[in-house]
Enzyme design. Structure first.
Site, mmCIF file in Angstrom:
data_model
loop_
_atom_site.group_PDB
_atom_site.id
_atom_site.type_symbol
_atom_site.label_atom_id
_atom_site.label_comp_id
_atom_site.label_asym_id
_atom_site.label_seq_id
_atom_site.Cartn_x
_atom_site.Cartn_y
_atom_site.Cartn_z
ATOM 1 N N HIS A 14 -3.045 -52.135 -111.998
ATOM 2 C CA HIS A 14 -2.811 -53.138 -113.276
ATOM 3 C C HIS A 14 -3.473 -54.451 -112.938
ATOM 4 O O HIS A 14 -3.318 -55.540 -113.139
ATOM 5 C CB HIS A 14 -1.205 -53.423 -113.197
ATOM 6 C CG HIS A 14 -0.464 -52.272 -113.066
ATOM 7 N ND1 HIS A 14 0.177 -51.589 -114.346
ATOM 8 C CD2 HIS A 14 0.333 -51.503 -112.071
ATOM 9 C CE1 HIS A 14 0.575 -50.468 -113.824
ATOM 10 N NE2 HIS A 14 0.945 -50.310 -112.684
ATOM 11 N N SER A 74 -28.828 -69.874 -116.927
ATOM 12 C CA SER A 74 -28.508 -70.244 -118.507
ATOM 13 C C SER A 74 -29.432 -71.525 -118.676
ATOM 14 O O SER A 74 -30.021 -72.055 -117.957
ATOM 15 C CB SER A 74 -27.004 -70.929 -118.304
ATOM 16 O OG SER A 74 -27.012 -71.779 -119.379
ATOM 17 N N LYS A 125 -25.791 -72.288 -113.624
ATOM 18 C CA LYS A 125 -25.375 -70.848 -113.855
ATOM 19 C C LYS A 125 -26.105 -69.852 -113.004
ATOM 20 O O LYS A 125 -27.344 -70.044 -113.110
ATOM 21 C CB LYS A 125 -25.279 -70.524 -115.152
ATOM 22 C CG LYS A 125 -24.298 -71.229 -115.955
ATOM 23 C CD LYS A 125 -22.987 -70.636 -115.914
ATOM 24 C CE LYS A 125 -22.806 -69.570 -116.801
ATOM 25 N NZ LYS A 125 -21.435 -69.114 -116.755
ATOM 26 N N GLU A 143 -23.907 -56.813 -116.536
ATOM 27 C CA GLU A 143 -23.543 -56.801 -117.901
ATOM 28 C C GLU A 143 -24.152 -55.707 -119.005
ATOM 29 O O GLU A 143 -23.409 -55.121 -119.591
ATOM 30 C CB GLU A 143 -23.486 -58.222 -118.466
ATOM 31 C CG GLU A 143 -22.443 -59.190 -117.734
ATOM 32 C CD GLU A 143 -22.627 -60.421 -118.266
ATOM 33 O OE1 GLU A 143 -21.895 -61.064 -118.635
ATOM 34 O OE2 GLU A 143 -24.026 -61.126 -117.739
#
Ligand code: ARG
Length: 455
Positions: free
Chosen positions: A154, A275, A281, A288
């Site tokens: 979970h 970024s 970043k 992804e």
């Protein structure tokens, strides 16, 4: 006039012609088409349907066409499809003998052959890519064999496990993926050529001879099925979708683990991007995009399933678009497997952070219950006592290890001094010796066995 134009008085409408053309994507099958045609010509000669000289001229012409395509001398643009385009080039080259090549053949069995030849080669490539990703996983696991991390259920801390044990889970998923593709390959490897348009042929063709030339262990047993079957594509794409799903789950973990909240790993900079606005970043874009592409491959699967649903037997032109889903899934799964494996190699494991997190949230509570079970307390009773103990420790803002033996004994008289050893994370992990459990000695053996599996 078109190669099939005998019964037509009018030219095809230009819009219809453009609409029906598949050359933009099926030209990719030129090598398979030529390979199939050469075998077909040889079989026609073997069966006495064309002469040796005719066969030689056809084979030579086809070989030249292949070379010219590869050298960029032949380019395709507005032909109907790759099968007609090659035959047209052959006619230009060798004249009317070219017209004998299509004897006892239809584009229906021809395209089924081409896609099978294409897919069986690609499946072998994909099996190799799966194997090398498995190897990368084994490398990571053996280099970090004793790193302890929190196991999650979970997405909440559950029990401590070895990081190596965790990532080996992906090894087994990929092993099943390989088995699925191997099974699919058996059904791809069936020769459809000789089915003709739908009914077979009245000429003395020799399909067994064709199968030997093209290295097919089996010949299709029903001509109607041979030209309408695309199950092998559905099976492949569904296998690819499953691989993508596995890589997507792994990517999701990599993305989570690389956040500052987790801090379990860092991904090599060569597989991250920055970024354009925020200078600080470092984003896990490769993982992804792997996750994102999964949707696209599921799309290919849905596309082919819907394409086939409701098609009456046998061939229907709708099937022309099957290749779009097939090529797309082949290309994307290959690229994904390869880049994912390279990225995984660069992952650095932060073992202190994993260990620190593994200790949080009373992860050895279940071990305490099993400790009591070993001292003959019924499991349910042990579970309740340890639950109360956790509640007590929480109120005191202490870990279980920080409680005194008297405090422990207040919850169950069977607690003894040896309980402190059992509460250590390493002891907890190494006590999970049941087959398939996370004990270090198990994982070491599992890695050895896994190495044998990939040979
Ligand atoms: N381009 C067609 C395809 O990919 C080839 C088969 C055409 N057959 C036909 N009977 N029109 O499916």
């Amino acid at each position: 006039m078109k190669l099939w134009g005998g019964r037509f008085k009018k030219e095809t409408h230009p819009e219809a012609e453009k609409f029906l053309s598949s050359i933009s994507f099926d030209q990719r099958l030129y090598a398979e088409d030529i390979e199939g045609s050469i075998a077909h010509a040889k079989m026609l000669a073997f069966a006495g349907i064309v002469s040796e000289q005719e066969k030689d001229s056809i084979v030579k012409g086809l070989e030249e066409i292949k070379e010219e395509i590869e050298k960029g001398k032949i380019r395709f643009s507005d032909e109907e499809d790759i099968h007609l385009a090659i035959e047209e080039h052959l006619t230009q080259k060798i004249g009317e003998t070219a017209g004998k090549l299509h004897t006892a053949r239809s584009r229906n069995d021809q395209v089924a052959l081409d896609t099978r030849l294409f897919l069986r080669r690609e499946i072998k490539e994909i099996l190799k890519l799966l194997g090398s990703l498995q190897e990368t996983i084994l490398e990571k696991a053996s280099k970090n064999i004793e790193v302890i991390m929190p196991g999650f259920t979970h997405l909440q801390h559950a029990q401590p496990i070895l990081f190596s044990h965790h990532i080996l889970a992906y090894f087994y998923m990929l092993e099943r993926d390989k088995k699925r593709l191997e099974g699919c390959l058996e059904r791809v490897n069936i020769l459809p050529l000789g089915a003709g348009a739908i009914a077979g042929s009245s000429l003395p063709i020799d399909r067994e001879y064709l199968a030997r030339l093209l290295d097919f262990p089996k010949v299709s047993a029903n001509s109607v099925d041979a030209v309408s079957d695309r199950d092998f594509m559905v099976e492949f794409i569904s296998g690819a979708a499953m691989i993508a799903m596995h890589l997507s789950r792994f990517s999701e973990e990599i993305i989570l683990w690389s956040t500052s909240e987790f801090g379990f790993i860092s991904i090599g900079e060569e597989f991250c991007t920055g970024s354009s606005l925020m200078p600080q970043k470092k984003n896990p874009d490769v993982a992804e995009v792997v996750r994102g592409k999964t949707g696209r491959i599921y799309g290919d699967l849905i596309n082919i399933l819907v394409l086939l649903k409701g098609l009456p037997l046998a061939y229907n032109r709708d099937m022309q678009d099957d290749k779009i889903s097939l090529f797309d899934s082949v290309d994307n799964i290959k690229e994904t497997l390869s880049v994912f494996s390279e990225m995984l190699k660069t992952i650095e494991v932060k073992k202190e952070k994993m260990l620190a997190e593994a200790g949080r949230g009373y992860p050895i509570a279940a071990d305490l219950a099993e400790y009591l079970v070993k001292k003959d307390i019924p499991f349910r009773e042990a579970h309740i006592s340890v639950g109360k103990l956790v509640q007590f420790a929480e109120e005191k803002e202490k870990t279980l290890e920080e409680l005194t033996l008297d405090e422990l004994k207040a919850f169950c008289y069977k607690f003894e001094a040896d309980v402190y050893e059992a509460m250590k994370l390493k002891a907890s992990v190494d006590s999970k010796k049941s087959f398939g459990g996370t004990a270090t000695e198990n994982v070491k053996k599992a890695i050895e066995e896994a190495r044998k599996l990939i040979g």
